[in-house]
Design a protein around this motif. Sequence first.
Motif, PDB file in Angstrom:
ATOM      1  N   ARG A 197      67.115  31.634  68.382  1.00 18.32           N
ATOM      2  CA  ARG A 197      67.593  32.913  67.865  1.00 18.32           C
ATOM      3  C   ARG A 197      66.379  33.762  67.506  1.00 18.32           C
ATOM      4  NH1 ARG A 197      71.104  29.017  65.741  1.00 18.32           N
ATOM      5  NH2 ARG A 197      73.330  29.430  66.012  1.00 18.32           N
ATOM      6  N   THR A 198      66.375  34.996  67.971  1.00 14.13           N
ATOM      7  CA  THR A 198      65.224  35.858  67.724  1.00 14.13           C
ATOM      8  C   THR A 198      65.669  37.156  67.077  1.00 14.13           C
ATOM      9  OG1 THR A 198      65.409  36.761  69.972  1.00 14.13           O
ATOM     10  CG2 THR A 198      63.918  34.898  69.652  1.00 14.13           C
ATOM     11  N   PRO A 199      64.772  37.809  66.322  1.00 13.60           N
ATOM     12  CA  PRO A 199      63.433  37.318  65.985  1.00 13.60           C
ATOM     13  C   PRO A 199      63.480  36.244  64.918  1.00 13.60           C
ATOM     14  CG  PRO A 199      63.852  39.373  64.850  1.00 13.60           C
ATOM     15  CD  PRO A 199      65.047  39.139  65.740  1.00 13.60           C
ATOM     16  N   ASN A 200      62.443  35.427  64.844  1.00 15.96           N
ATOM     17  CA  ASN A 200      62.375  34.419  63.799  1.00 15.96           C
ATOM     18  C   ASN A 200      62.327  35.081  62.432  1.00 15.96           C
ATOM     19  OD1 ASN A 200      62.259  32.659  65.910  1.00 15.96           O
ATOM     20  ND2 ASN A 200      60.153  31.995  65.555  1.00 15.96           N
ATOM     21  N   ALA A 201      62.986  34.448  61.471  1.00 17.86           N
ATOM     22  CA  ALA A 201      63.036  35.034  60.130  1.00 17.86           C
ATOM     23  C   ALA A 201      61.658  35.069  59.478  1.00 17.86           C
ATOM     24  CB  ALA A 201      64.014  34.252  59.261  1.00 17.86           C
ATOM     25  N   ILE A 202      60.808  34.105  59.821  1.00 19.88           N
ATOM     26  CA  ILE A 202      59.442  34.068  59.287  1.00 19.88           C
ATOM     27  C   ILE A 202      58.495  34.236  60.465  1.00 19.88           C
ATOM     28  CG2 ILE A 202      57.721  32.723  58.026  1.00 19.88           C
ATOM     29  CD1 ILE A 202      59.962  31.289  56.608  1.00 19.88           C
ATOM     30  N   ALA A 203      57.728  35.311  60.465  1.00 18.22           N
ATOM     31  CA  ALA A 203      56.878  35.631  61.608  1.00 18.22           C
ATOM     32  C   ALA A 203      55.691  34.684  61.700  1.00 18.22           C
ATOM     33  CB  ALA A 203      56.394  37.078  61.502  1.00 18.22           C
ATOM     34  N   GLY A 204      55.319  34.351  62.927  1.00 15.05           N
ATOM     35  CA  GLY A 204      54.168  33.508  63.151  1.00 15.05           C
ATOM     36  C   GLY A 204      54.503  32.315  64.026  1.00 15.05           C
ATOM     37  N   HIS A 205      53.512  31.430  64.236  1.00 17.35           N
ATOM     38  CA  HIS A 205      53.709  30.245  65.061  1.00 17.35           C
ATOM     39  C   HIS A 205      54.753  29.336  64.409  1.00 17.35           C
ATOM     40  CE1 HIS A 205      49.911  31.796  66.551  1.00 17.35           C
ATOM     41  NE2 HIS A 205      49.975  30.979  67.570  1.00 17.35           N
ATOM     42  N   PRO A 206      55.876  29.068  65.100  1.00 22.30           N
ATOM     43  CA  PRO A 206      56.989  28.384  64.438  1.00 22.30           C
ATOM     44  C   PRO A 206      56.979  26.871  64.601  1.00 22.30           C
ATOM     45  CG  PRO A 206      57.723  29.221  66.545  1.00 22.30           C
ATOM     46  CD  PRO A 206      56.259  29.614  66.409  1.00 22.30           C
ATOM     47  N   VAL A 207      57.625  26.216  63.649  1.00 21.53           N
ATOM     48  CA  VAL A 207      57.982  24.801  63.746  1.00 21.53           C
ATOM     49  C   VAL A 207      59.488  24.758  63.963  1.00 21.53           C
ATOM     50  CG1 VAL A 207      58.066  22.575  62.569  1.00 21.53           C
ATOM     51  CG2 VAL A 207      56.084  24.084  62.246  1.00 21.53           C
ATOM     52  N   ARG A 208      59.915  24.408  65.174  1.00 18.50           N
ATOM     53  CA  ARG A 208      61.332  24.366  65.506  1.00 18.50           C
ATOM     54  C   ARG A 208      61.889  22.986  65.214  1.00 18.50           C
ATOM     55  NH1 ARG A 208      64.107  26.698  70.285  1.00 18.50           N
ATOM     56  NH2 ARG A 208      65.533  27.037  68.571  1.00 18.50           N
TER      57      ARG A 208
ATOM     58  N   GLU B   8      52.973  28.333  71.498  1.00 21.11           N
ATOM     59  CA  GLU B   8      52.900  28.717  70.084  1.00 21.11           C
ATOM     60  C   GLU B   8      53.770  27.834  69.189  1.00 21.11           C
ATOM     61  OE1 GLU B   8      53.968  31.131  72.413  1.00 21.11           O
ATOM     62  OE2 GLU B   8      51.904  31.721  72.817  1.00 21.11           O
ATOM     63  N   THR B   9      54.418  26.809  69.760  1.00 22.64           N
ATOM     64  CA  THR B   9      55.477  26.104  69.046  1.00 22.64           C
ATOM     65  C   THR B   9      55.182  24.627  68.839  1.00 22.64           C
ATOM     66  OG1 THR B   9      57.061  27.604  70.094  1.00 22.64           O
ATOM     67  CG2 THR B   9      57.970  25.665  69.014  1.00 22.64           C
ATOM     68  N   LYS B  10      55.498  24.134  67.656  1.00 23.29           N
ATOM     69  CA  LYS B  10      55.619  22.711  67.394  1.00 23.29           C
ATOM     70  C   LYS B  10      57.111  22.428  67.182  1.00 23.29           C
ATOM     71  CE  LYS B  10      51.054  22.317  67.069  1.00 23.29           C
ATOM     72  NZ  LYS B  10      50.256  21.795  68.195  1.00 23.29           N
ATOM     73  N   VAL B  11      57.581  21.309  67.698  1.00 22.87           N
ATOM     74  CA  VAL B  11      59.006  20.995  67.627  1.00 22.87           C
ATOM     75  C   VAL B  11      59.198  19.648  66.946  1.00 22.87           C
ATOM     76  CG1 VAL B  11      61.152  20.693  68.913  1.00 22.87           C
ATOM     77  CG2 VAL B  11      59.418  22.287  69.759  1.00 22.87           C
ATOM     78  N   VAL B  12      60.050  19.633  65.922  1.00 24.28           N
ATOM     79  CA  VAL B  12      60.463  18.397  65.272  1.00 24.28           C
ATOM     80  C   VAL B  12      61.802  17.998  65.889  1.00 24.28           C
ATOM     81  CG1 VAL B  12      61.069  17.262  63.102  1.00 24.28           C
ATOM     82  CG2 VAL B  12      59.292  19.034  63.132  1.00 24.28           C
ATOM     83  N   VAL B  13      61.840  16.847  66.546  1.00 25.91           N
ATOM     84  CA  VAL B  13      63.052  16.384  67.225  1.00 25.91           C
ATOM     85  C   VAL B  13      63.591  15.155  66.519  1.00 25.91           C
ATOM     86  CG1 VAL B  13      63.978  15.399  69.346  1.00 25.91           C
ATOM     87  CG2 VAL B  13      62.405  17.318  69.476  1.00 25.91           C
TER      88      VAL B  13
END
Length: 444
Positions: free
Chosen positions: A62-73, A162-167
């Motif tokens: 979902r965009t834009p991210n609520a907190i701007a910057g490199h995200p942790v999904r 730009e993304t790190k993902v926690v799965v």
Amino acid sequence: MTVARLAGLALGVATLALAAGSGTRTDTGRDVDPLVASAELERAAAPARAAAWCGTPADTDRTPNAIAGHPVRWVYAIPADGEDRIASIAPLMQADAEAVDAWWRREDPTRTPRNDLAPFPCGLQLDLSLLRLPQRSAEIPSGARFSILLEALLRAGLGSDETKVVVYYDGPAADPRTCGQGGSLRSGFGLAAVFVRACPGVSTAAVAAHELLHTFGAVPPEAPNACHGGHVCDSELDLMYPSTDDSPLETRLLDVGRDDYYRHDRPWPDARNVPWLVQLDRQAQLVLSVSGPGSVSADVPGLECSRPCTTTWNLDTRLQLRATPARGAKLVRWGGACAGMGACSVVVGSSGPVSALFAPASYRLAVRVAGRGLVRSASGRALACRGRCLASVPSHVPLRLVAVPEPGWRLRSWSGACRGSRATCTVPMTRATAVSATFVRARR
């Protein structure tokens, strides 16, 4: 891109192992006896705690991210034949994210992970995605889980540089003592995998935080207490110790002694400085004004504006801004910290406000000629009007018109967007424009 290729690109992939008995720990990679019967391990333990999560999982970000910057999904993943239990796992993931946030702020009051959040009826919460793998459970050996998850995320569009993902992987625990794995590609994309059905009783929040730090580059090999491929062995209380037990996250410490991977003053990389952490003590705003039919976005998630907006970033974040006109429109020009119509680069906190002006690609020009003569464009455009005519001309490009009388006639005056009686007139074409030229017989 094949699984083998992805596995080859992975850097610093490390696993977190369950300790082999009460009060003891076992180094990652060592053979250990099962903690409980394998049949029991196949049943996922009920969440240790629950937090309200009122969102719905999405296939895309979902965009834009609520907190701007490199995200942790945060992503919930299951095999092709797996039972979808996101209704019960999502509250655990939300609770774990909140626990990691609180723990990180306790350890470092100026930092916290930049979790990808979205607005829901109950407030800002994790923007969770559901990922069903193409492989069935039997087709996912424990040694290939990390690579399979990595490739599936990329193919589903859930990963980027730009993304790190926690799965949270909710599949069979083929290796019941491996609680998680974490690592990154050279591009920057990283995966922190929590194996939900492994390590019963172990804090999934602690596993998530541990594996997330692996994606941040912890622990660098130069660290004095580095051991066992990306871990430290100076204290069992350190979050990056190579094995774990059933102690809660709150009992862990972030880099005991501050000399290995976090907030140190040594020459090797410091995980405290990665862009996936919100620098609570170094925030700055980017003020953007958007006018006309178009939008502005950035190469880093968190900015997608079709009207004036203000976003908050870590100080000194470098952004490449993209202007996207609506269909049939164009970017007229940048303003403020950017100029012209090309690419725009800014540094948040030092570049100042930015504006973008969009307009329809063309406007209508209506010309009326009275008497004997014509009105033509001076720049060679195909405009030569007698009587009445309409033309579509580029917007925001000044157009020079020339009144040309027939022999024995003269220009008496312009009207509409032009005034006076000189032979030439320039109209800015910043809107639909009407011009009239009146010719009369010349005096003898």
